[in-house]
Every structure is written in structure tokens, then in C-alpha cells.
Design a protein around this motif. Sequence first.
Motif, PDB file in Angstrom:
ATOM      1  N   GLU A 321      67.393 -28.391  11.592  1.00  0.00           N
ATOM      2  CA  GLU A 321      68.474 -28.477  12.560  1.00  0.00           C
ATOM      3  C   GLU A 321      68.052 -29.314  13.762  1.00  0.00           C
ATOM      4  O   GLU A 321      66.858 -29.484  14.025  1.00  0.00           O
ATOM      5  N   ASP A 367      76.350 -29.184   5.446  1.00  0.00           N
ATOM      6  CA  ASP A 367      76.376 -27.911   4.733  1.00  0.00           C
ATOM      7  C   ASP A 367      75.445 -27.916   3.529  1.00  0.00           C
ATOM      8  O   ASP A 367      75.475 -26.989   2.720  1.00  0.00           O
ATOM      9  N   ARG A 376      71.110 -29.831   8.802  1.00  0.00           N
ATOM     10  CA  ARG A 376      72.118 -28.797   8.776  1.00  0.00           C
ATOM     11  C   ARG A 376      72.766 -28.611  10.148  1.00  0.00           C
ATOM     12  O   ARG A 376      72.123 -28.757  11.183  1.00  0.00           O
ATOM     13  N   THR A 378      75.630 -25.653  11.827  1.00  0.00           N
ATOM     14  CA  THR A 378      76.619 -24.593  11.747  1.00  0.00           C
ATOM     15  C   THR A 378      77.878 -25.030  12.487  1.00  0.00           C
ATOM     16  O   THR A 378      77.895 -26.066  13.168  1.00  0.00           O
ATOM     17  N   ASP A 379      78.936 -24.222  12.379  1.00  0.00           N
ATOM     18  CA  ASP A 379      80.150 -24.529  13.134  1.00  0.00           C
ATOM     19  C   ASP A 379      79.850 -24.617  14.627  1.00  0.00           C
ATOM     20  O   ASP A 379      80.321 -25.533  15.326  1.00  0.00           O
ATOM     21  N   TYR A 416      84.795 -26.644   9.354  1.00  0.00           N
ATOM     22  CA  TYR A 416      84.297 -27.416  10.506  1.00  0.00           C
ATOM     23  C   TYR A 416      85.463 -27.890  11.375  1.00  0.00           C
ATOM     24  O   TYR A 416      85.411 -27.811  12.610  1.00  0.00           O
TER      25      TYR A 416
END
Length: 726
Positions: A321, A367, A376, A378-379, A416
Motif C-alpha cells: 500500500e 483490488d 492495493r 481500500t475504499d 470504489y
Amino acid sequence: MQRSRFLAPFAVSALALTAAVGAAPPGAAQAQTPEVVFTGDFESASVESWVSRGGVTLAASADQASSGEYSLRTTGRTSGWNGPAHNMLDIVEPLGVYEFKLDVRLLEGAADAPIQLTMQTTSESTGETTYNRIAGADVVTDDAWTTVTGEYTPPEPASQMQFYVESTDPTVSYYIDAVAITMLQPPPDVELPAEGTAAIDFGADHQRIDGFGFSQTFGRAEVMHGSQGLTPEHQREVLDLLLDTETGAGLSILRLGVFGIQPENPGGPDAEPDYIWDGEDFGQVWLAKEAQAYGVERFYADAWSAPGYMKTNDEAANGGELCGTPGTDCGGEDWREAYADYLVQYAKFYEEEGIGITDLGFTNEPDFTATYDSMRFTDAQITDFVKVMGPAIEESGLDMNLVCCDAAGWNRQIQYTNAIQADPDAARWVDIHSGHSYVSSARSPLPTDNTTWMSEYALASNVWNEAWDAGGSNSGLALANDIHDTLTRAEVNAYITWFGASLGTTAAPIQLDGADYHVSKRLWATAAYSRFIRPDAHRTEAATDAQLVKISAYRNADGSRVVNLINNRDTAVTLDLALTGAQAGETITTYRTDEEHALEATGQSTLTGPEAAVALAPRSVTTLVIEADDAVSCHARIEVVADWGSGWLGKAVVEAGDEPVDGWELAWDFTSDQRIRHLWNADWSQDGTTVTAADVGWNARIAAGASREVFGFLATGPAESVELAC
């Protein structure tokens, strides 16, 4: 997810079209009663006729059930393709349209995972095996049942056909229940009417079309430019095939991969950047300049990952991330602004090369974790970073759209997009919402009024297939159907394929092979749309009552119009067309694409009115092009003069082309409950939302090149402007 598409960058008979006077408009589509051909509820407390794929353990279980008392439990998976499977040879028939539906739930304690329904088939004619994704759920949990639904059409007779349930998580265990397979349309060997009708309204707009595109990242641009021996002559021929608007596909969007302009950590996120630029960018600069010379104006730069030192896993590959986004712990380092600056600098380098990046993305498949460059989000991390990336673009002074998020599956992109739309501070920055069609296909609109792109897809491929209608899911006809479904069901503004030209068993339209190249019918399936439907076109209303025939229509900004018809039958069908927005004197050209034709012009005629008849060859795409002809065309618009909420004042303006107009008739559809209460200076009527108005003699004539206000009206309902042909 189709793994084979990713590689690391390299080191360094004529179809007749005749006028048909008085063709009736089509009625409602002929009803086809769905027929359930297979069910599985496991209420016999057995696995029924399901078998283990990959050595998994199957058992009827009373632990969970979505209906009744039992479900089928799958445990002991060690690879993604492992799962429960069922033979389909005696259940589904070639070219029938089937809905596959089942409920799935993970075993208690399992982490959320994706589930996919897949069909493995072995061609009866070629012996080749293909794997076709039917449907998928991006997120399945252990605390609720998820229904997975998709459509599948067996492309040809098969010697083996196995339906199975799998997951990209190689060890996750799950239950399935309430399995149902329903035949929605019969195979074409069932006798179908040889004639049908279709209605096209070139004045009834759906979405704008930004274009059709491709990518040559991961070193493919270098291969196209001769790094593996492709001759200069063949380089030009490949470029012509992809980009020429007269003889090739006329693709109009080039997607560029952002890699490696700052490979080393400059000393932290606040240090002076240490960018490098070789002016080549793995061959992409050369390709961008060539594309620009062909008229391409849309350049979409997208990053697969931030440099490894900006990420939680300290490498570009294998997910990780972006440091500084919510939930990350990088020893206090926040690389968000540095990453945004890095992407803007990439665009600036292209600006120096004479290429204006028009669209910029910061993530690819956020994703999905891959062994190549991947990252990656996340929302929450997506919405957080767009608030950094958007201002960075604005402050750069470059005219670029922010694109997000290129999810691997369309259903995940919906999530998303929902997250972005729910946060006004994030939503204001995202100009284009984009997703891929791998894990789940683009078959419904994204939940936004902004521009949407299907920004990457390639048909599943484990063999190079040049055929139009053979070899399974990567045939030309299969691709034509996917383009149609994506444009008409997801209502996207752009369709971008993965590679335009690649290597080996690629699903790209063109295979690069040393000094030579090979062309598949997938190129011409794409070109049936991309050559004729140009940037700033609009998809317009089109419908047919002919089963196993798909129709879509488009109006270009220059006034030319396009109709694409896909005949999925193995027999010919003739359609009577009602063409609202076409008129007598216009020239209509017919092109055919099938096993024997590669977007070949097969007929041309002059319309005698807004009707025509067209014969569709079996298993073909027929493209009709009505040329813009200033000598016979005129354009009209409905304008809002005043709006006071409960009602409004409107007017109609007609503009003549190079020849004078001597009589006009306008027809348009309002999109809501508008009602005209009074209209002057025209003979008019309104039936539901449809309004027609014609001249009253004294206002019939408009000089060549002139425009004229021809009538006015008072109406109730929401005020609405309309562009239309006349």
C-alpha cells in the motif's frame, strides 16, 4: 483474472442493402419463455452429480443453507482452479443463451474472498481447451450468502464441458447452494423467423463516446518498434492496422504505463526529487508520437504501482500500500504528495516530447495483488488519495483528467465509485471512473454521472486464434459481442482493449512474431466500431425484435451515422429498418465482417426515405454507415428560452447544409413528463414523450448555410434542450 496477459518490461458474397419503402416500425421483442434446464439444491443430503476438481473434498452440509436444509461444502483447496464441478455436455447446447445462478458463502472464520463461475470447454473441431469466465463476485463473506449470476453462450460444439466454482484465493473454503441454469434464448438451430424489424432513432441520445483504445506497455511498444526484429515495413503496416481511420481500426485512445522515472529513493518523501528520463519510456514515446501523427488526441497515462520505497512492502510488485494512506504504518513517512508529484512529472516529461497527457491515473487493479507491479487500495485509501492527486493536477497547470480506479472487476469498481461519490471532497476531483472486465464484466452503468471508461479487457486466451467464429471464447465474434454489451449495458464512454499487438498466445488483435506479424479477426471486430464511431459521437436509440441479433446505433459529430448489427444465428435474417434521423438522398454503405470478410464494403445505395431493408449473413457483424452529406442534410435543435420552474419557453432552430432546405419535419423524444401546451408556426402533435412538428409552408425554406428559428412553444415539466437531425 487472466494471468498470461502480464509480463515484466523487457530489459531494454456481397451483402445487399436496398431501400424498403413503408417498412413498419418494430413492435415489442418476441417473448421467449425461459426454461430451467438444471438445478442443484443438495436436499438429497448428497453431492448429487457434482465432482471434485483438483482433489478438493465435497460434502453435503447442514451447517449452512441458503434455502432448504443442505448446501454443498468445498474444503481442501490448494490452488485457485480447485472447486466443485459439474459436466454440462447434456445440459447446455451450442449458441443457446443461458443464465447461471447460484448462492455462495465462505466457511466460518474465512477472510473475504472473490468467487468466480467458470466454464472449461474442449472444442469438438479443434481439440483446443478454453476457460470462459461466466460471472464473479468480488467480495464473498462468511456471514451472508452472495448470489452470483451471469450469462453464458457455448460458442461451438464441445467434446468436454465442465462448469466449476473457483477463487483466486487458493485455500478459501465455501458453500454453494440454490444452483439454477436457465435457458434464456434457444440455440439458433431452433427455427427462428427469417425476418424481423428494427427501429433506430439517431436523435435519441444515450452516452457520449470518447473513443476506443489500446495499450503497448510492458515493453510491447519496443517490440512493435523492432526490438525483436519486426521490420520497418511491417512496423508501418501494424501501425496502419491499429490507427488508420481509412484502412485500419482507427483507434483513438493510447493508454501508457507509468514506470521507473525515479527508481531510487531520493532520501525521503520531503527530499528533492531525483527524476530520470530517457526520452523513450520503453518505446512508448515513439508510439505516442506515431499515434499523434495518425490523429490520436487522447493519451491516458496510468501507473501500476508507486516505486517500492513509497510502499508498505518496499517493492513495486506483490501489492503493498502507499505509505501515508489510512491504515498504513511506514515509520511516520507519508509518500502521498511525493507520489502525486511523481505522476505529474511523468506527464510533464511527455509534454516536453510534444505529447499532451489528457488523462492520468494513479492505480491499476487496486483490488488485485500480482507478482508484477501492483499496489492495493481500500475504499478509504482511494478517497483519501484522490484528495491529494486532484489538487496536484490542478496546481500543475496541465489540462488533465483524473481517472480512477481501474479495478480488476467491474463490480469492484462500482464499490470504489460509490465510495468516491459518497465523499464530496473526493468526488469533485475524479473526472473519469474506470474499471476492467476481468473478475466481473461491465454489464451495468457505474453509479456516477461522470464519464466512465471500460479501461482494460482481453478475452481469455491460451492459444493464438485468428478465426472469426471458431476456437472458443477469443474469437472475433466473441469480442464483437463483448464490445456491444459493454457499450449498451454498461453505457461506457470508452472501450480500451489490453494490448493492440503482443506475443505468443495473446488475445491481442495482432500477434508480433519476430520480423513478421499475424492478424486475427478480433482486429476487425473492434474496427467495426472504432473506425466509424469517432470521438464525440453519441450512442443513440436502437432496438430489434429479432432473436439472437444485437443492434446499436451512433451519431458522429460530423453528422455521419453508424449502425452495428451482430447476427449470432447460424442462419441469415432480414431486417426492415425504420431510420429516424435519416432521409431520402443520403448514401448508406454496408460492411460485413465474418469468416470470409474483414470489414469489407459489400454494398452501397441511396435511401429513398427513412426506411431500409438489410440482410444479415449468419454469424456476422454488419456495419451500416450513413455518410454526412451537407447537400441533403440539415441539423436542428430545441433550445430553452426561459424556465420558470413549473413551465418553460422553447424554440426550434433549423440549420441548412451546403444546399437550401425546402421543407422540414422534426421528431424528438422528451426524456421526462414534458407536455407542450401551445406551439406556433408548425403543424405538430405529441404522443406520450414523442413530438413531431413540420413546416407550414411559409417557413419551409432555409437558405444554404443559414439557420432559422422555425417555431416556438410553451411546455410544462423540466426544461430540456435537444439536438436532432431533420
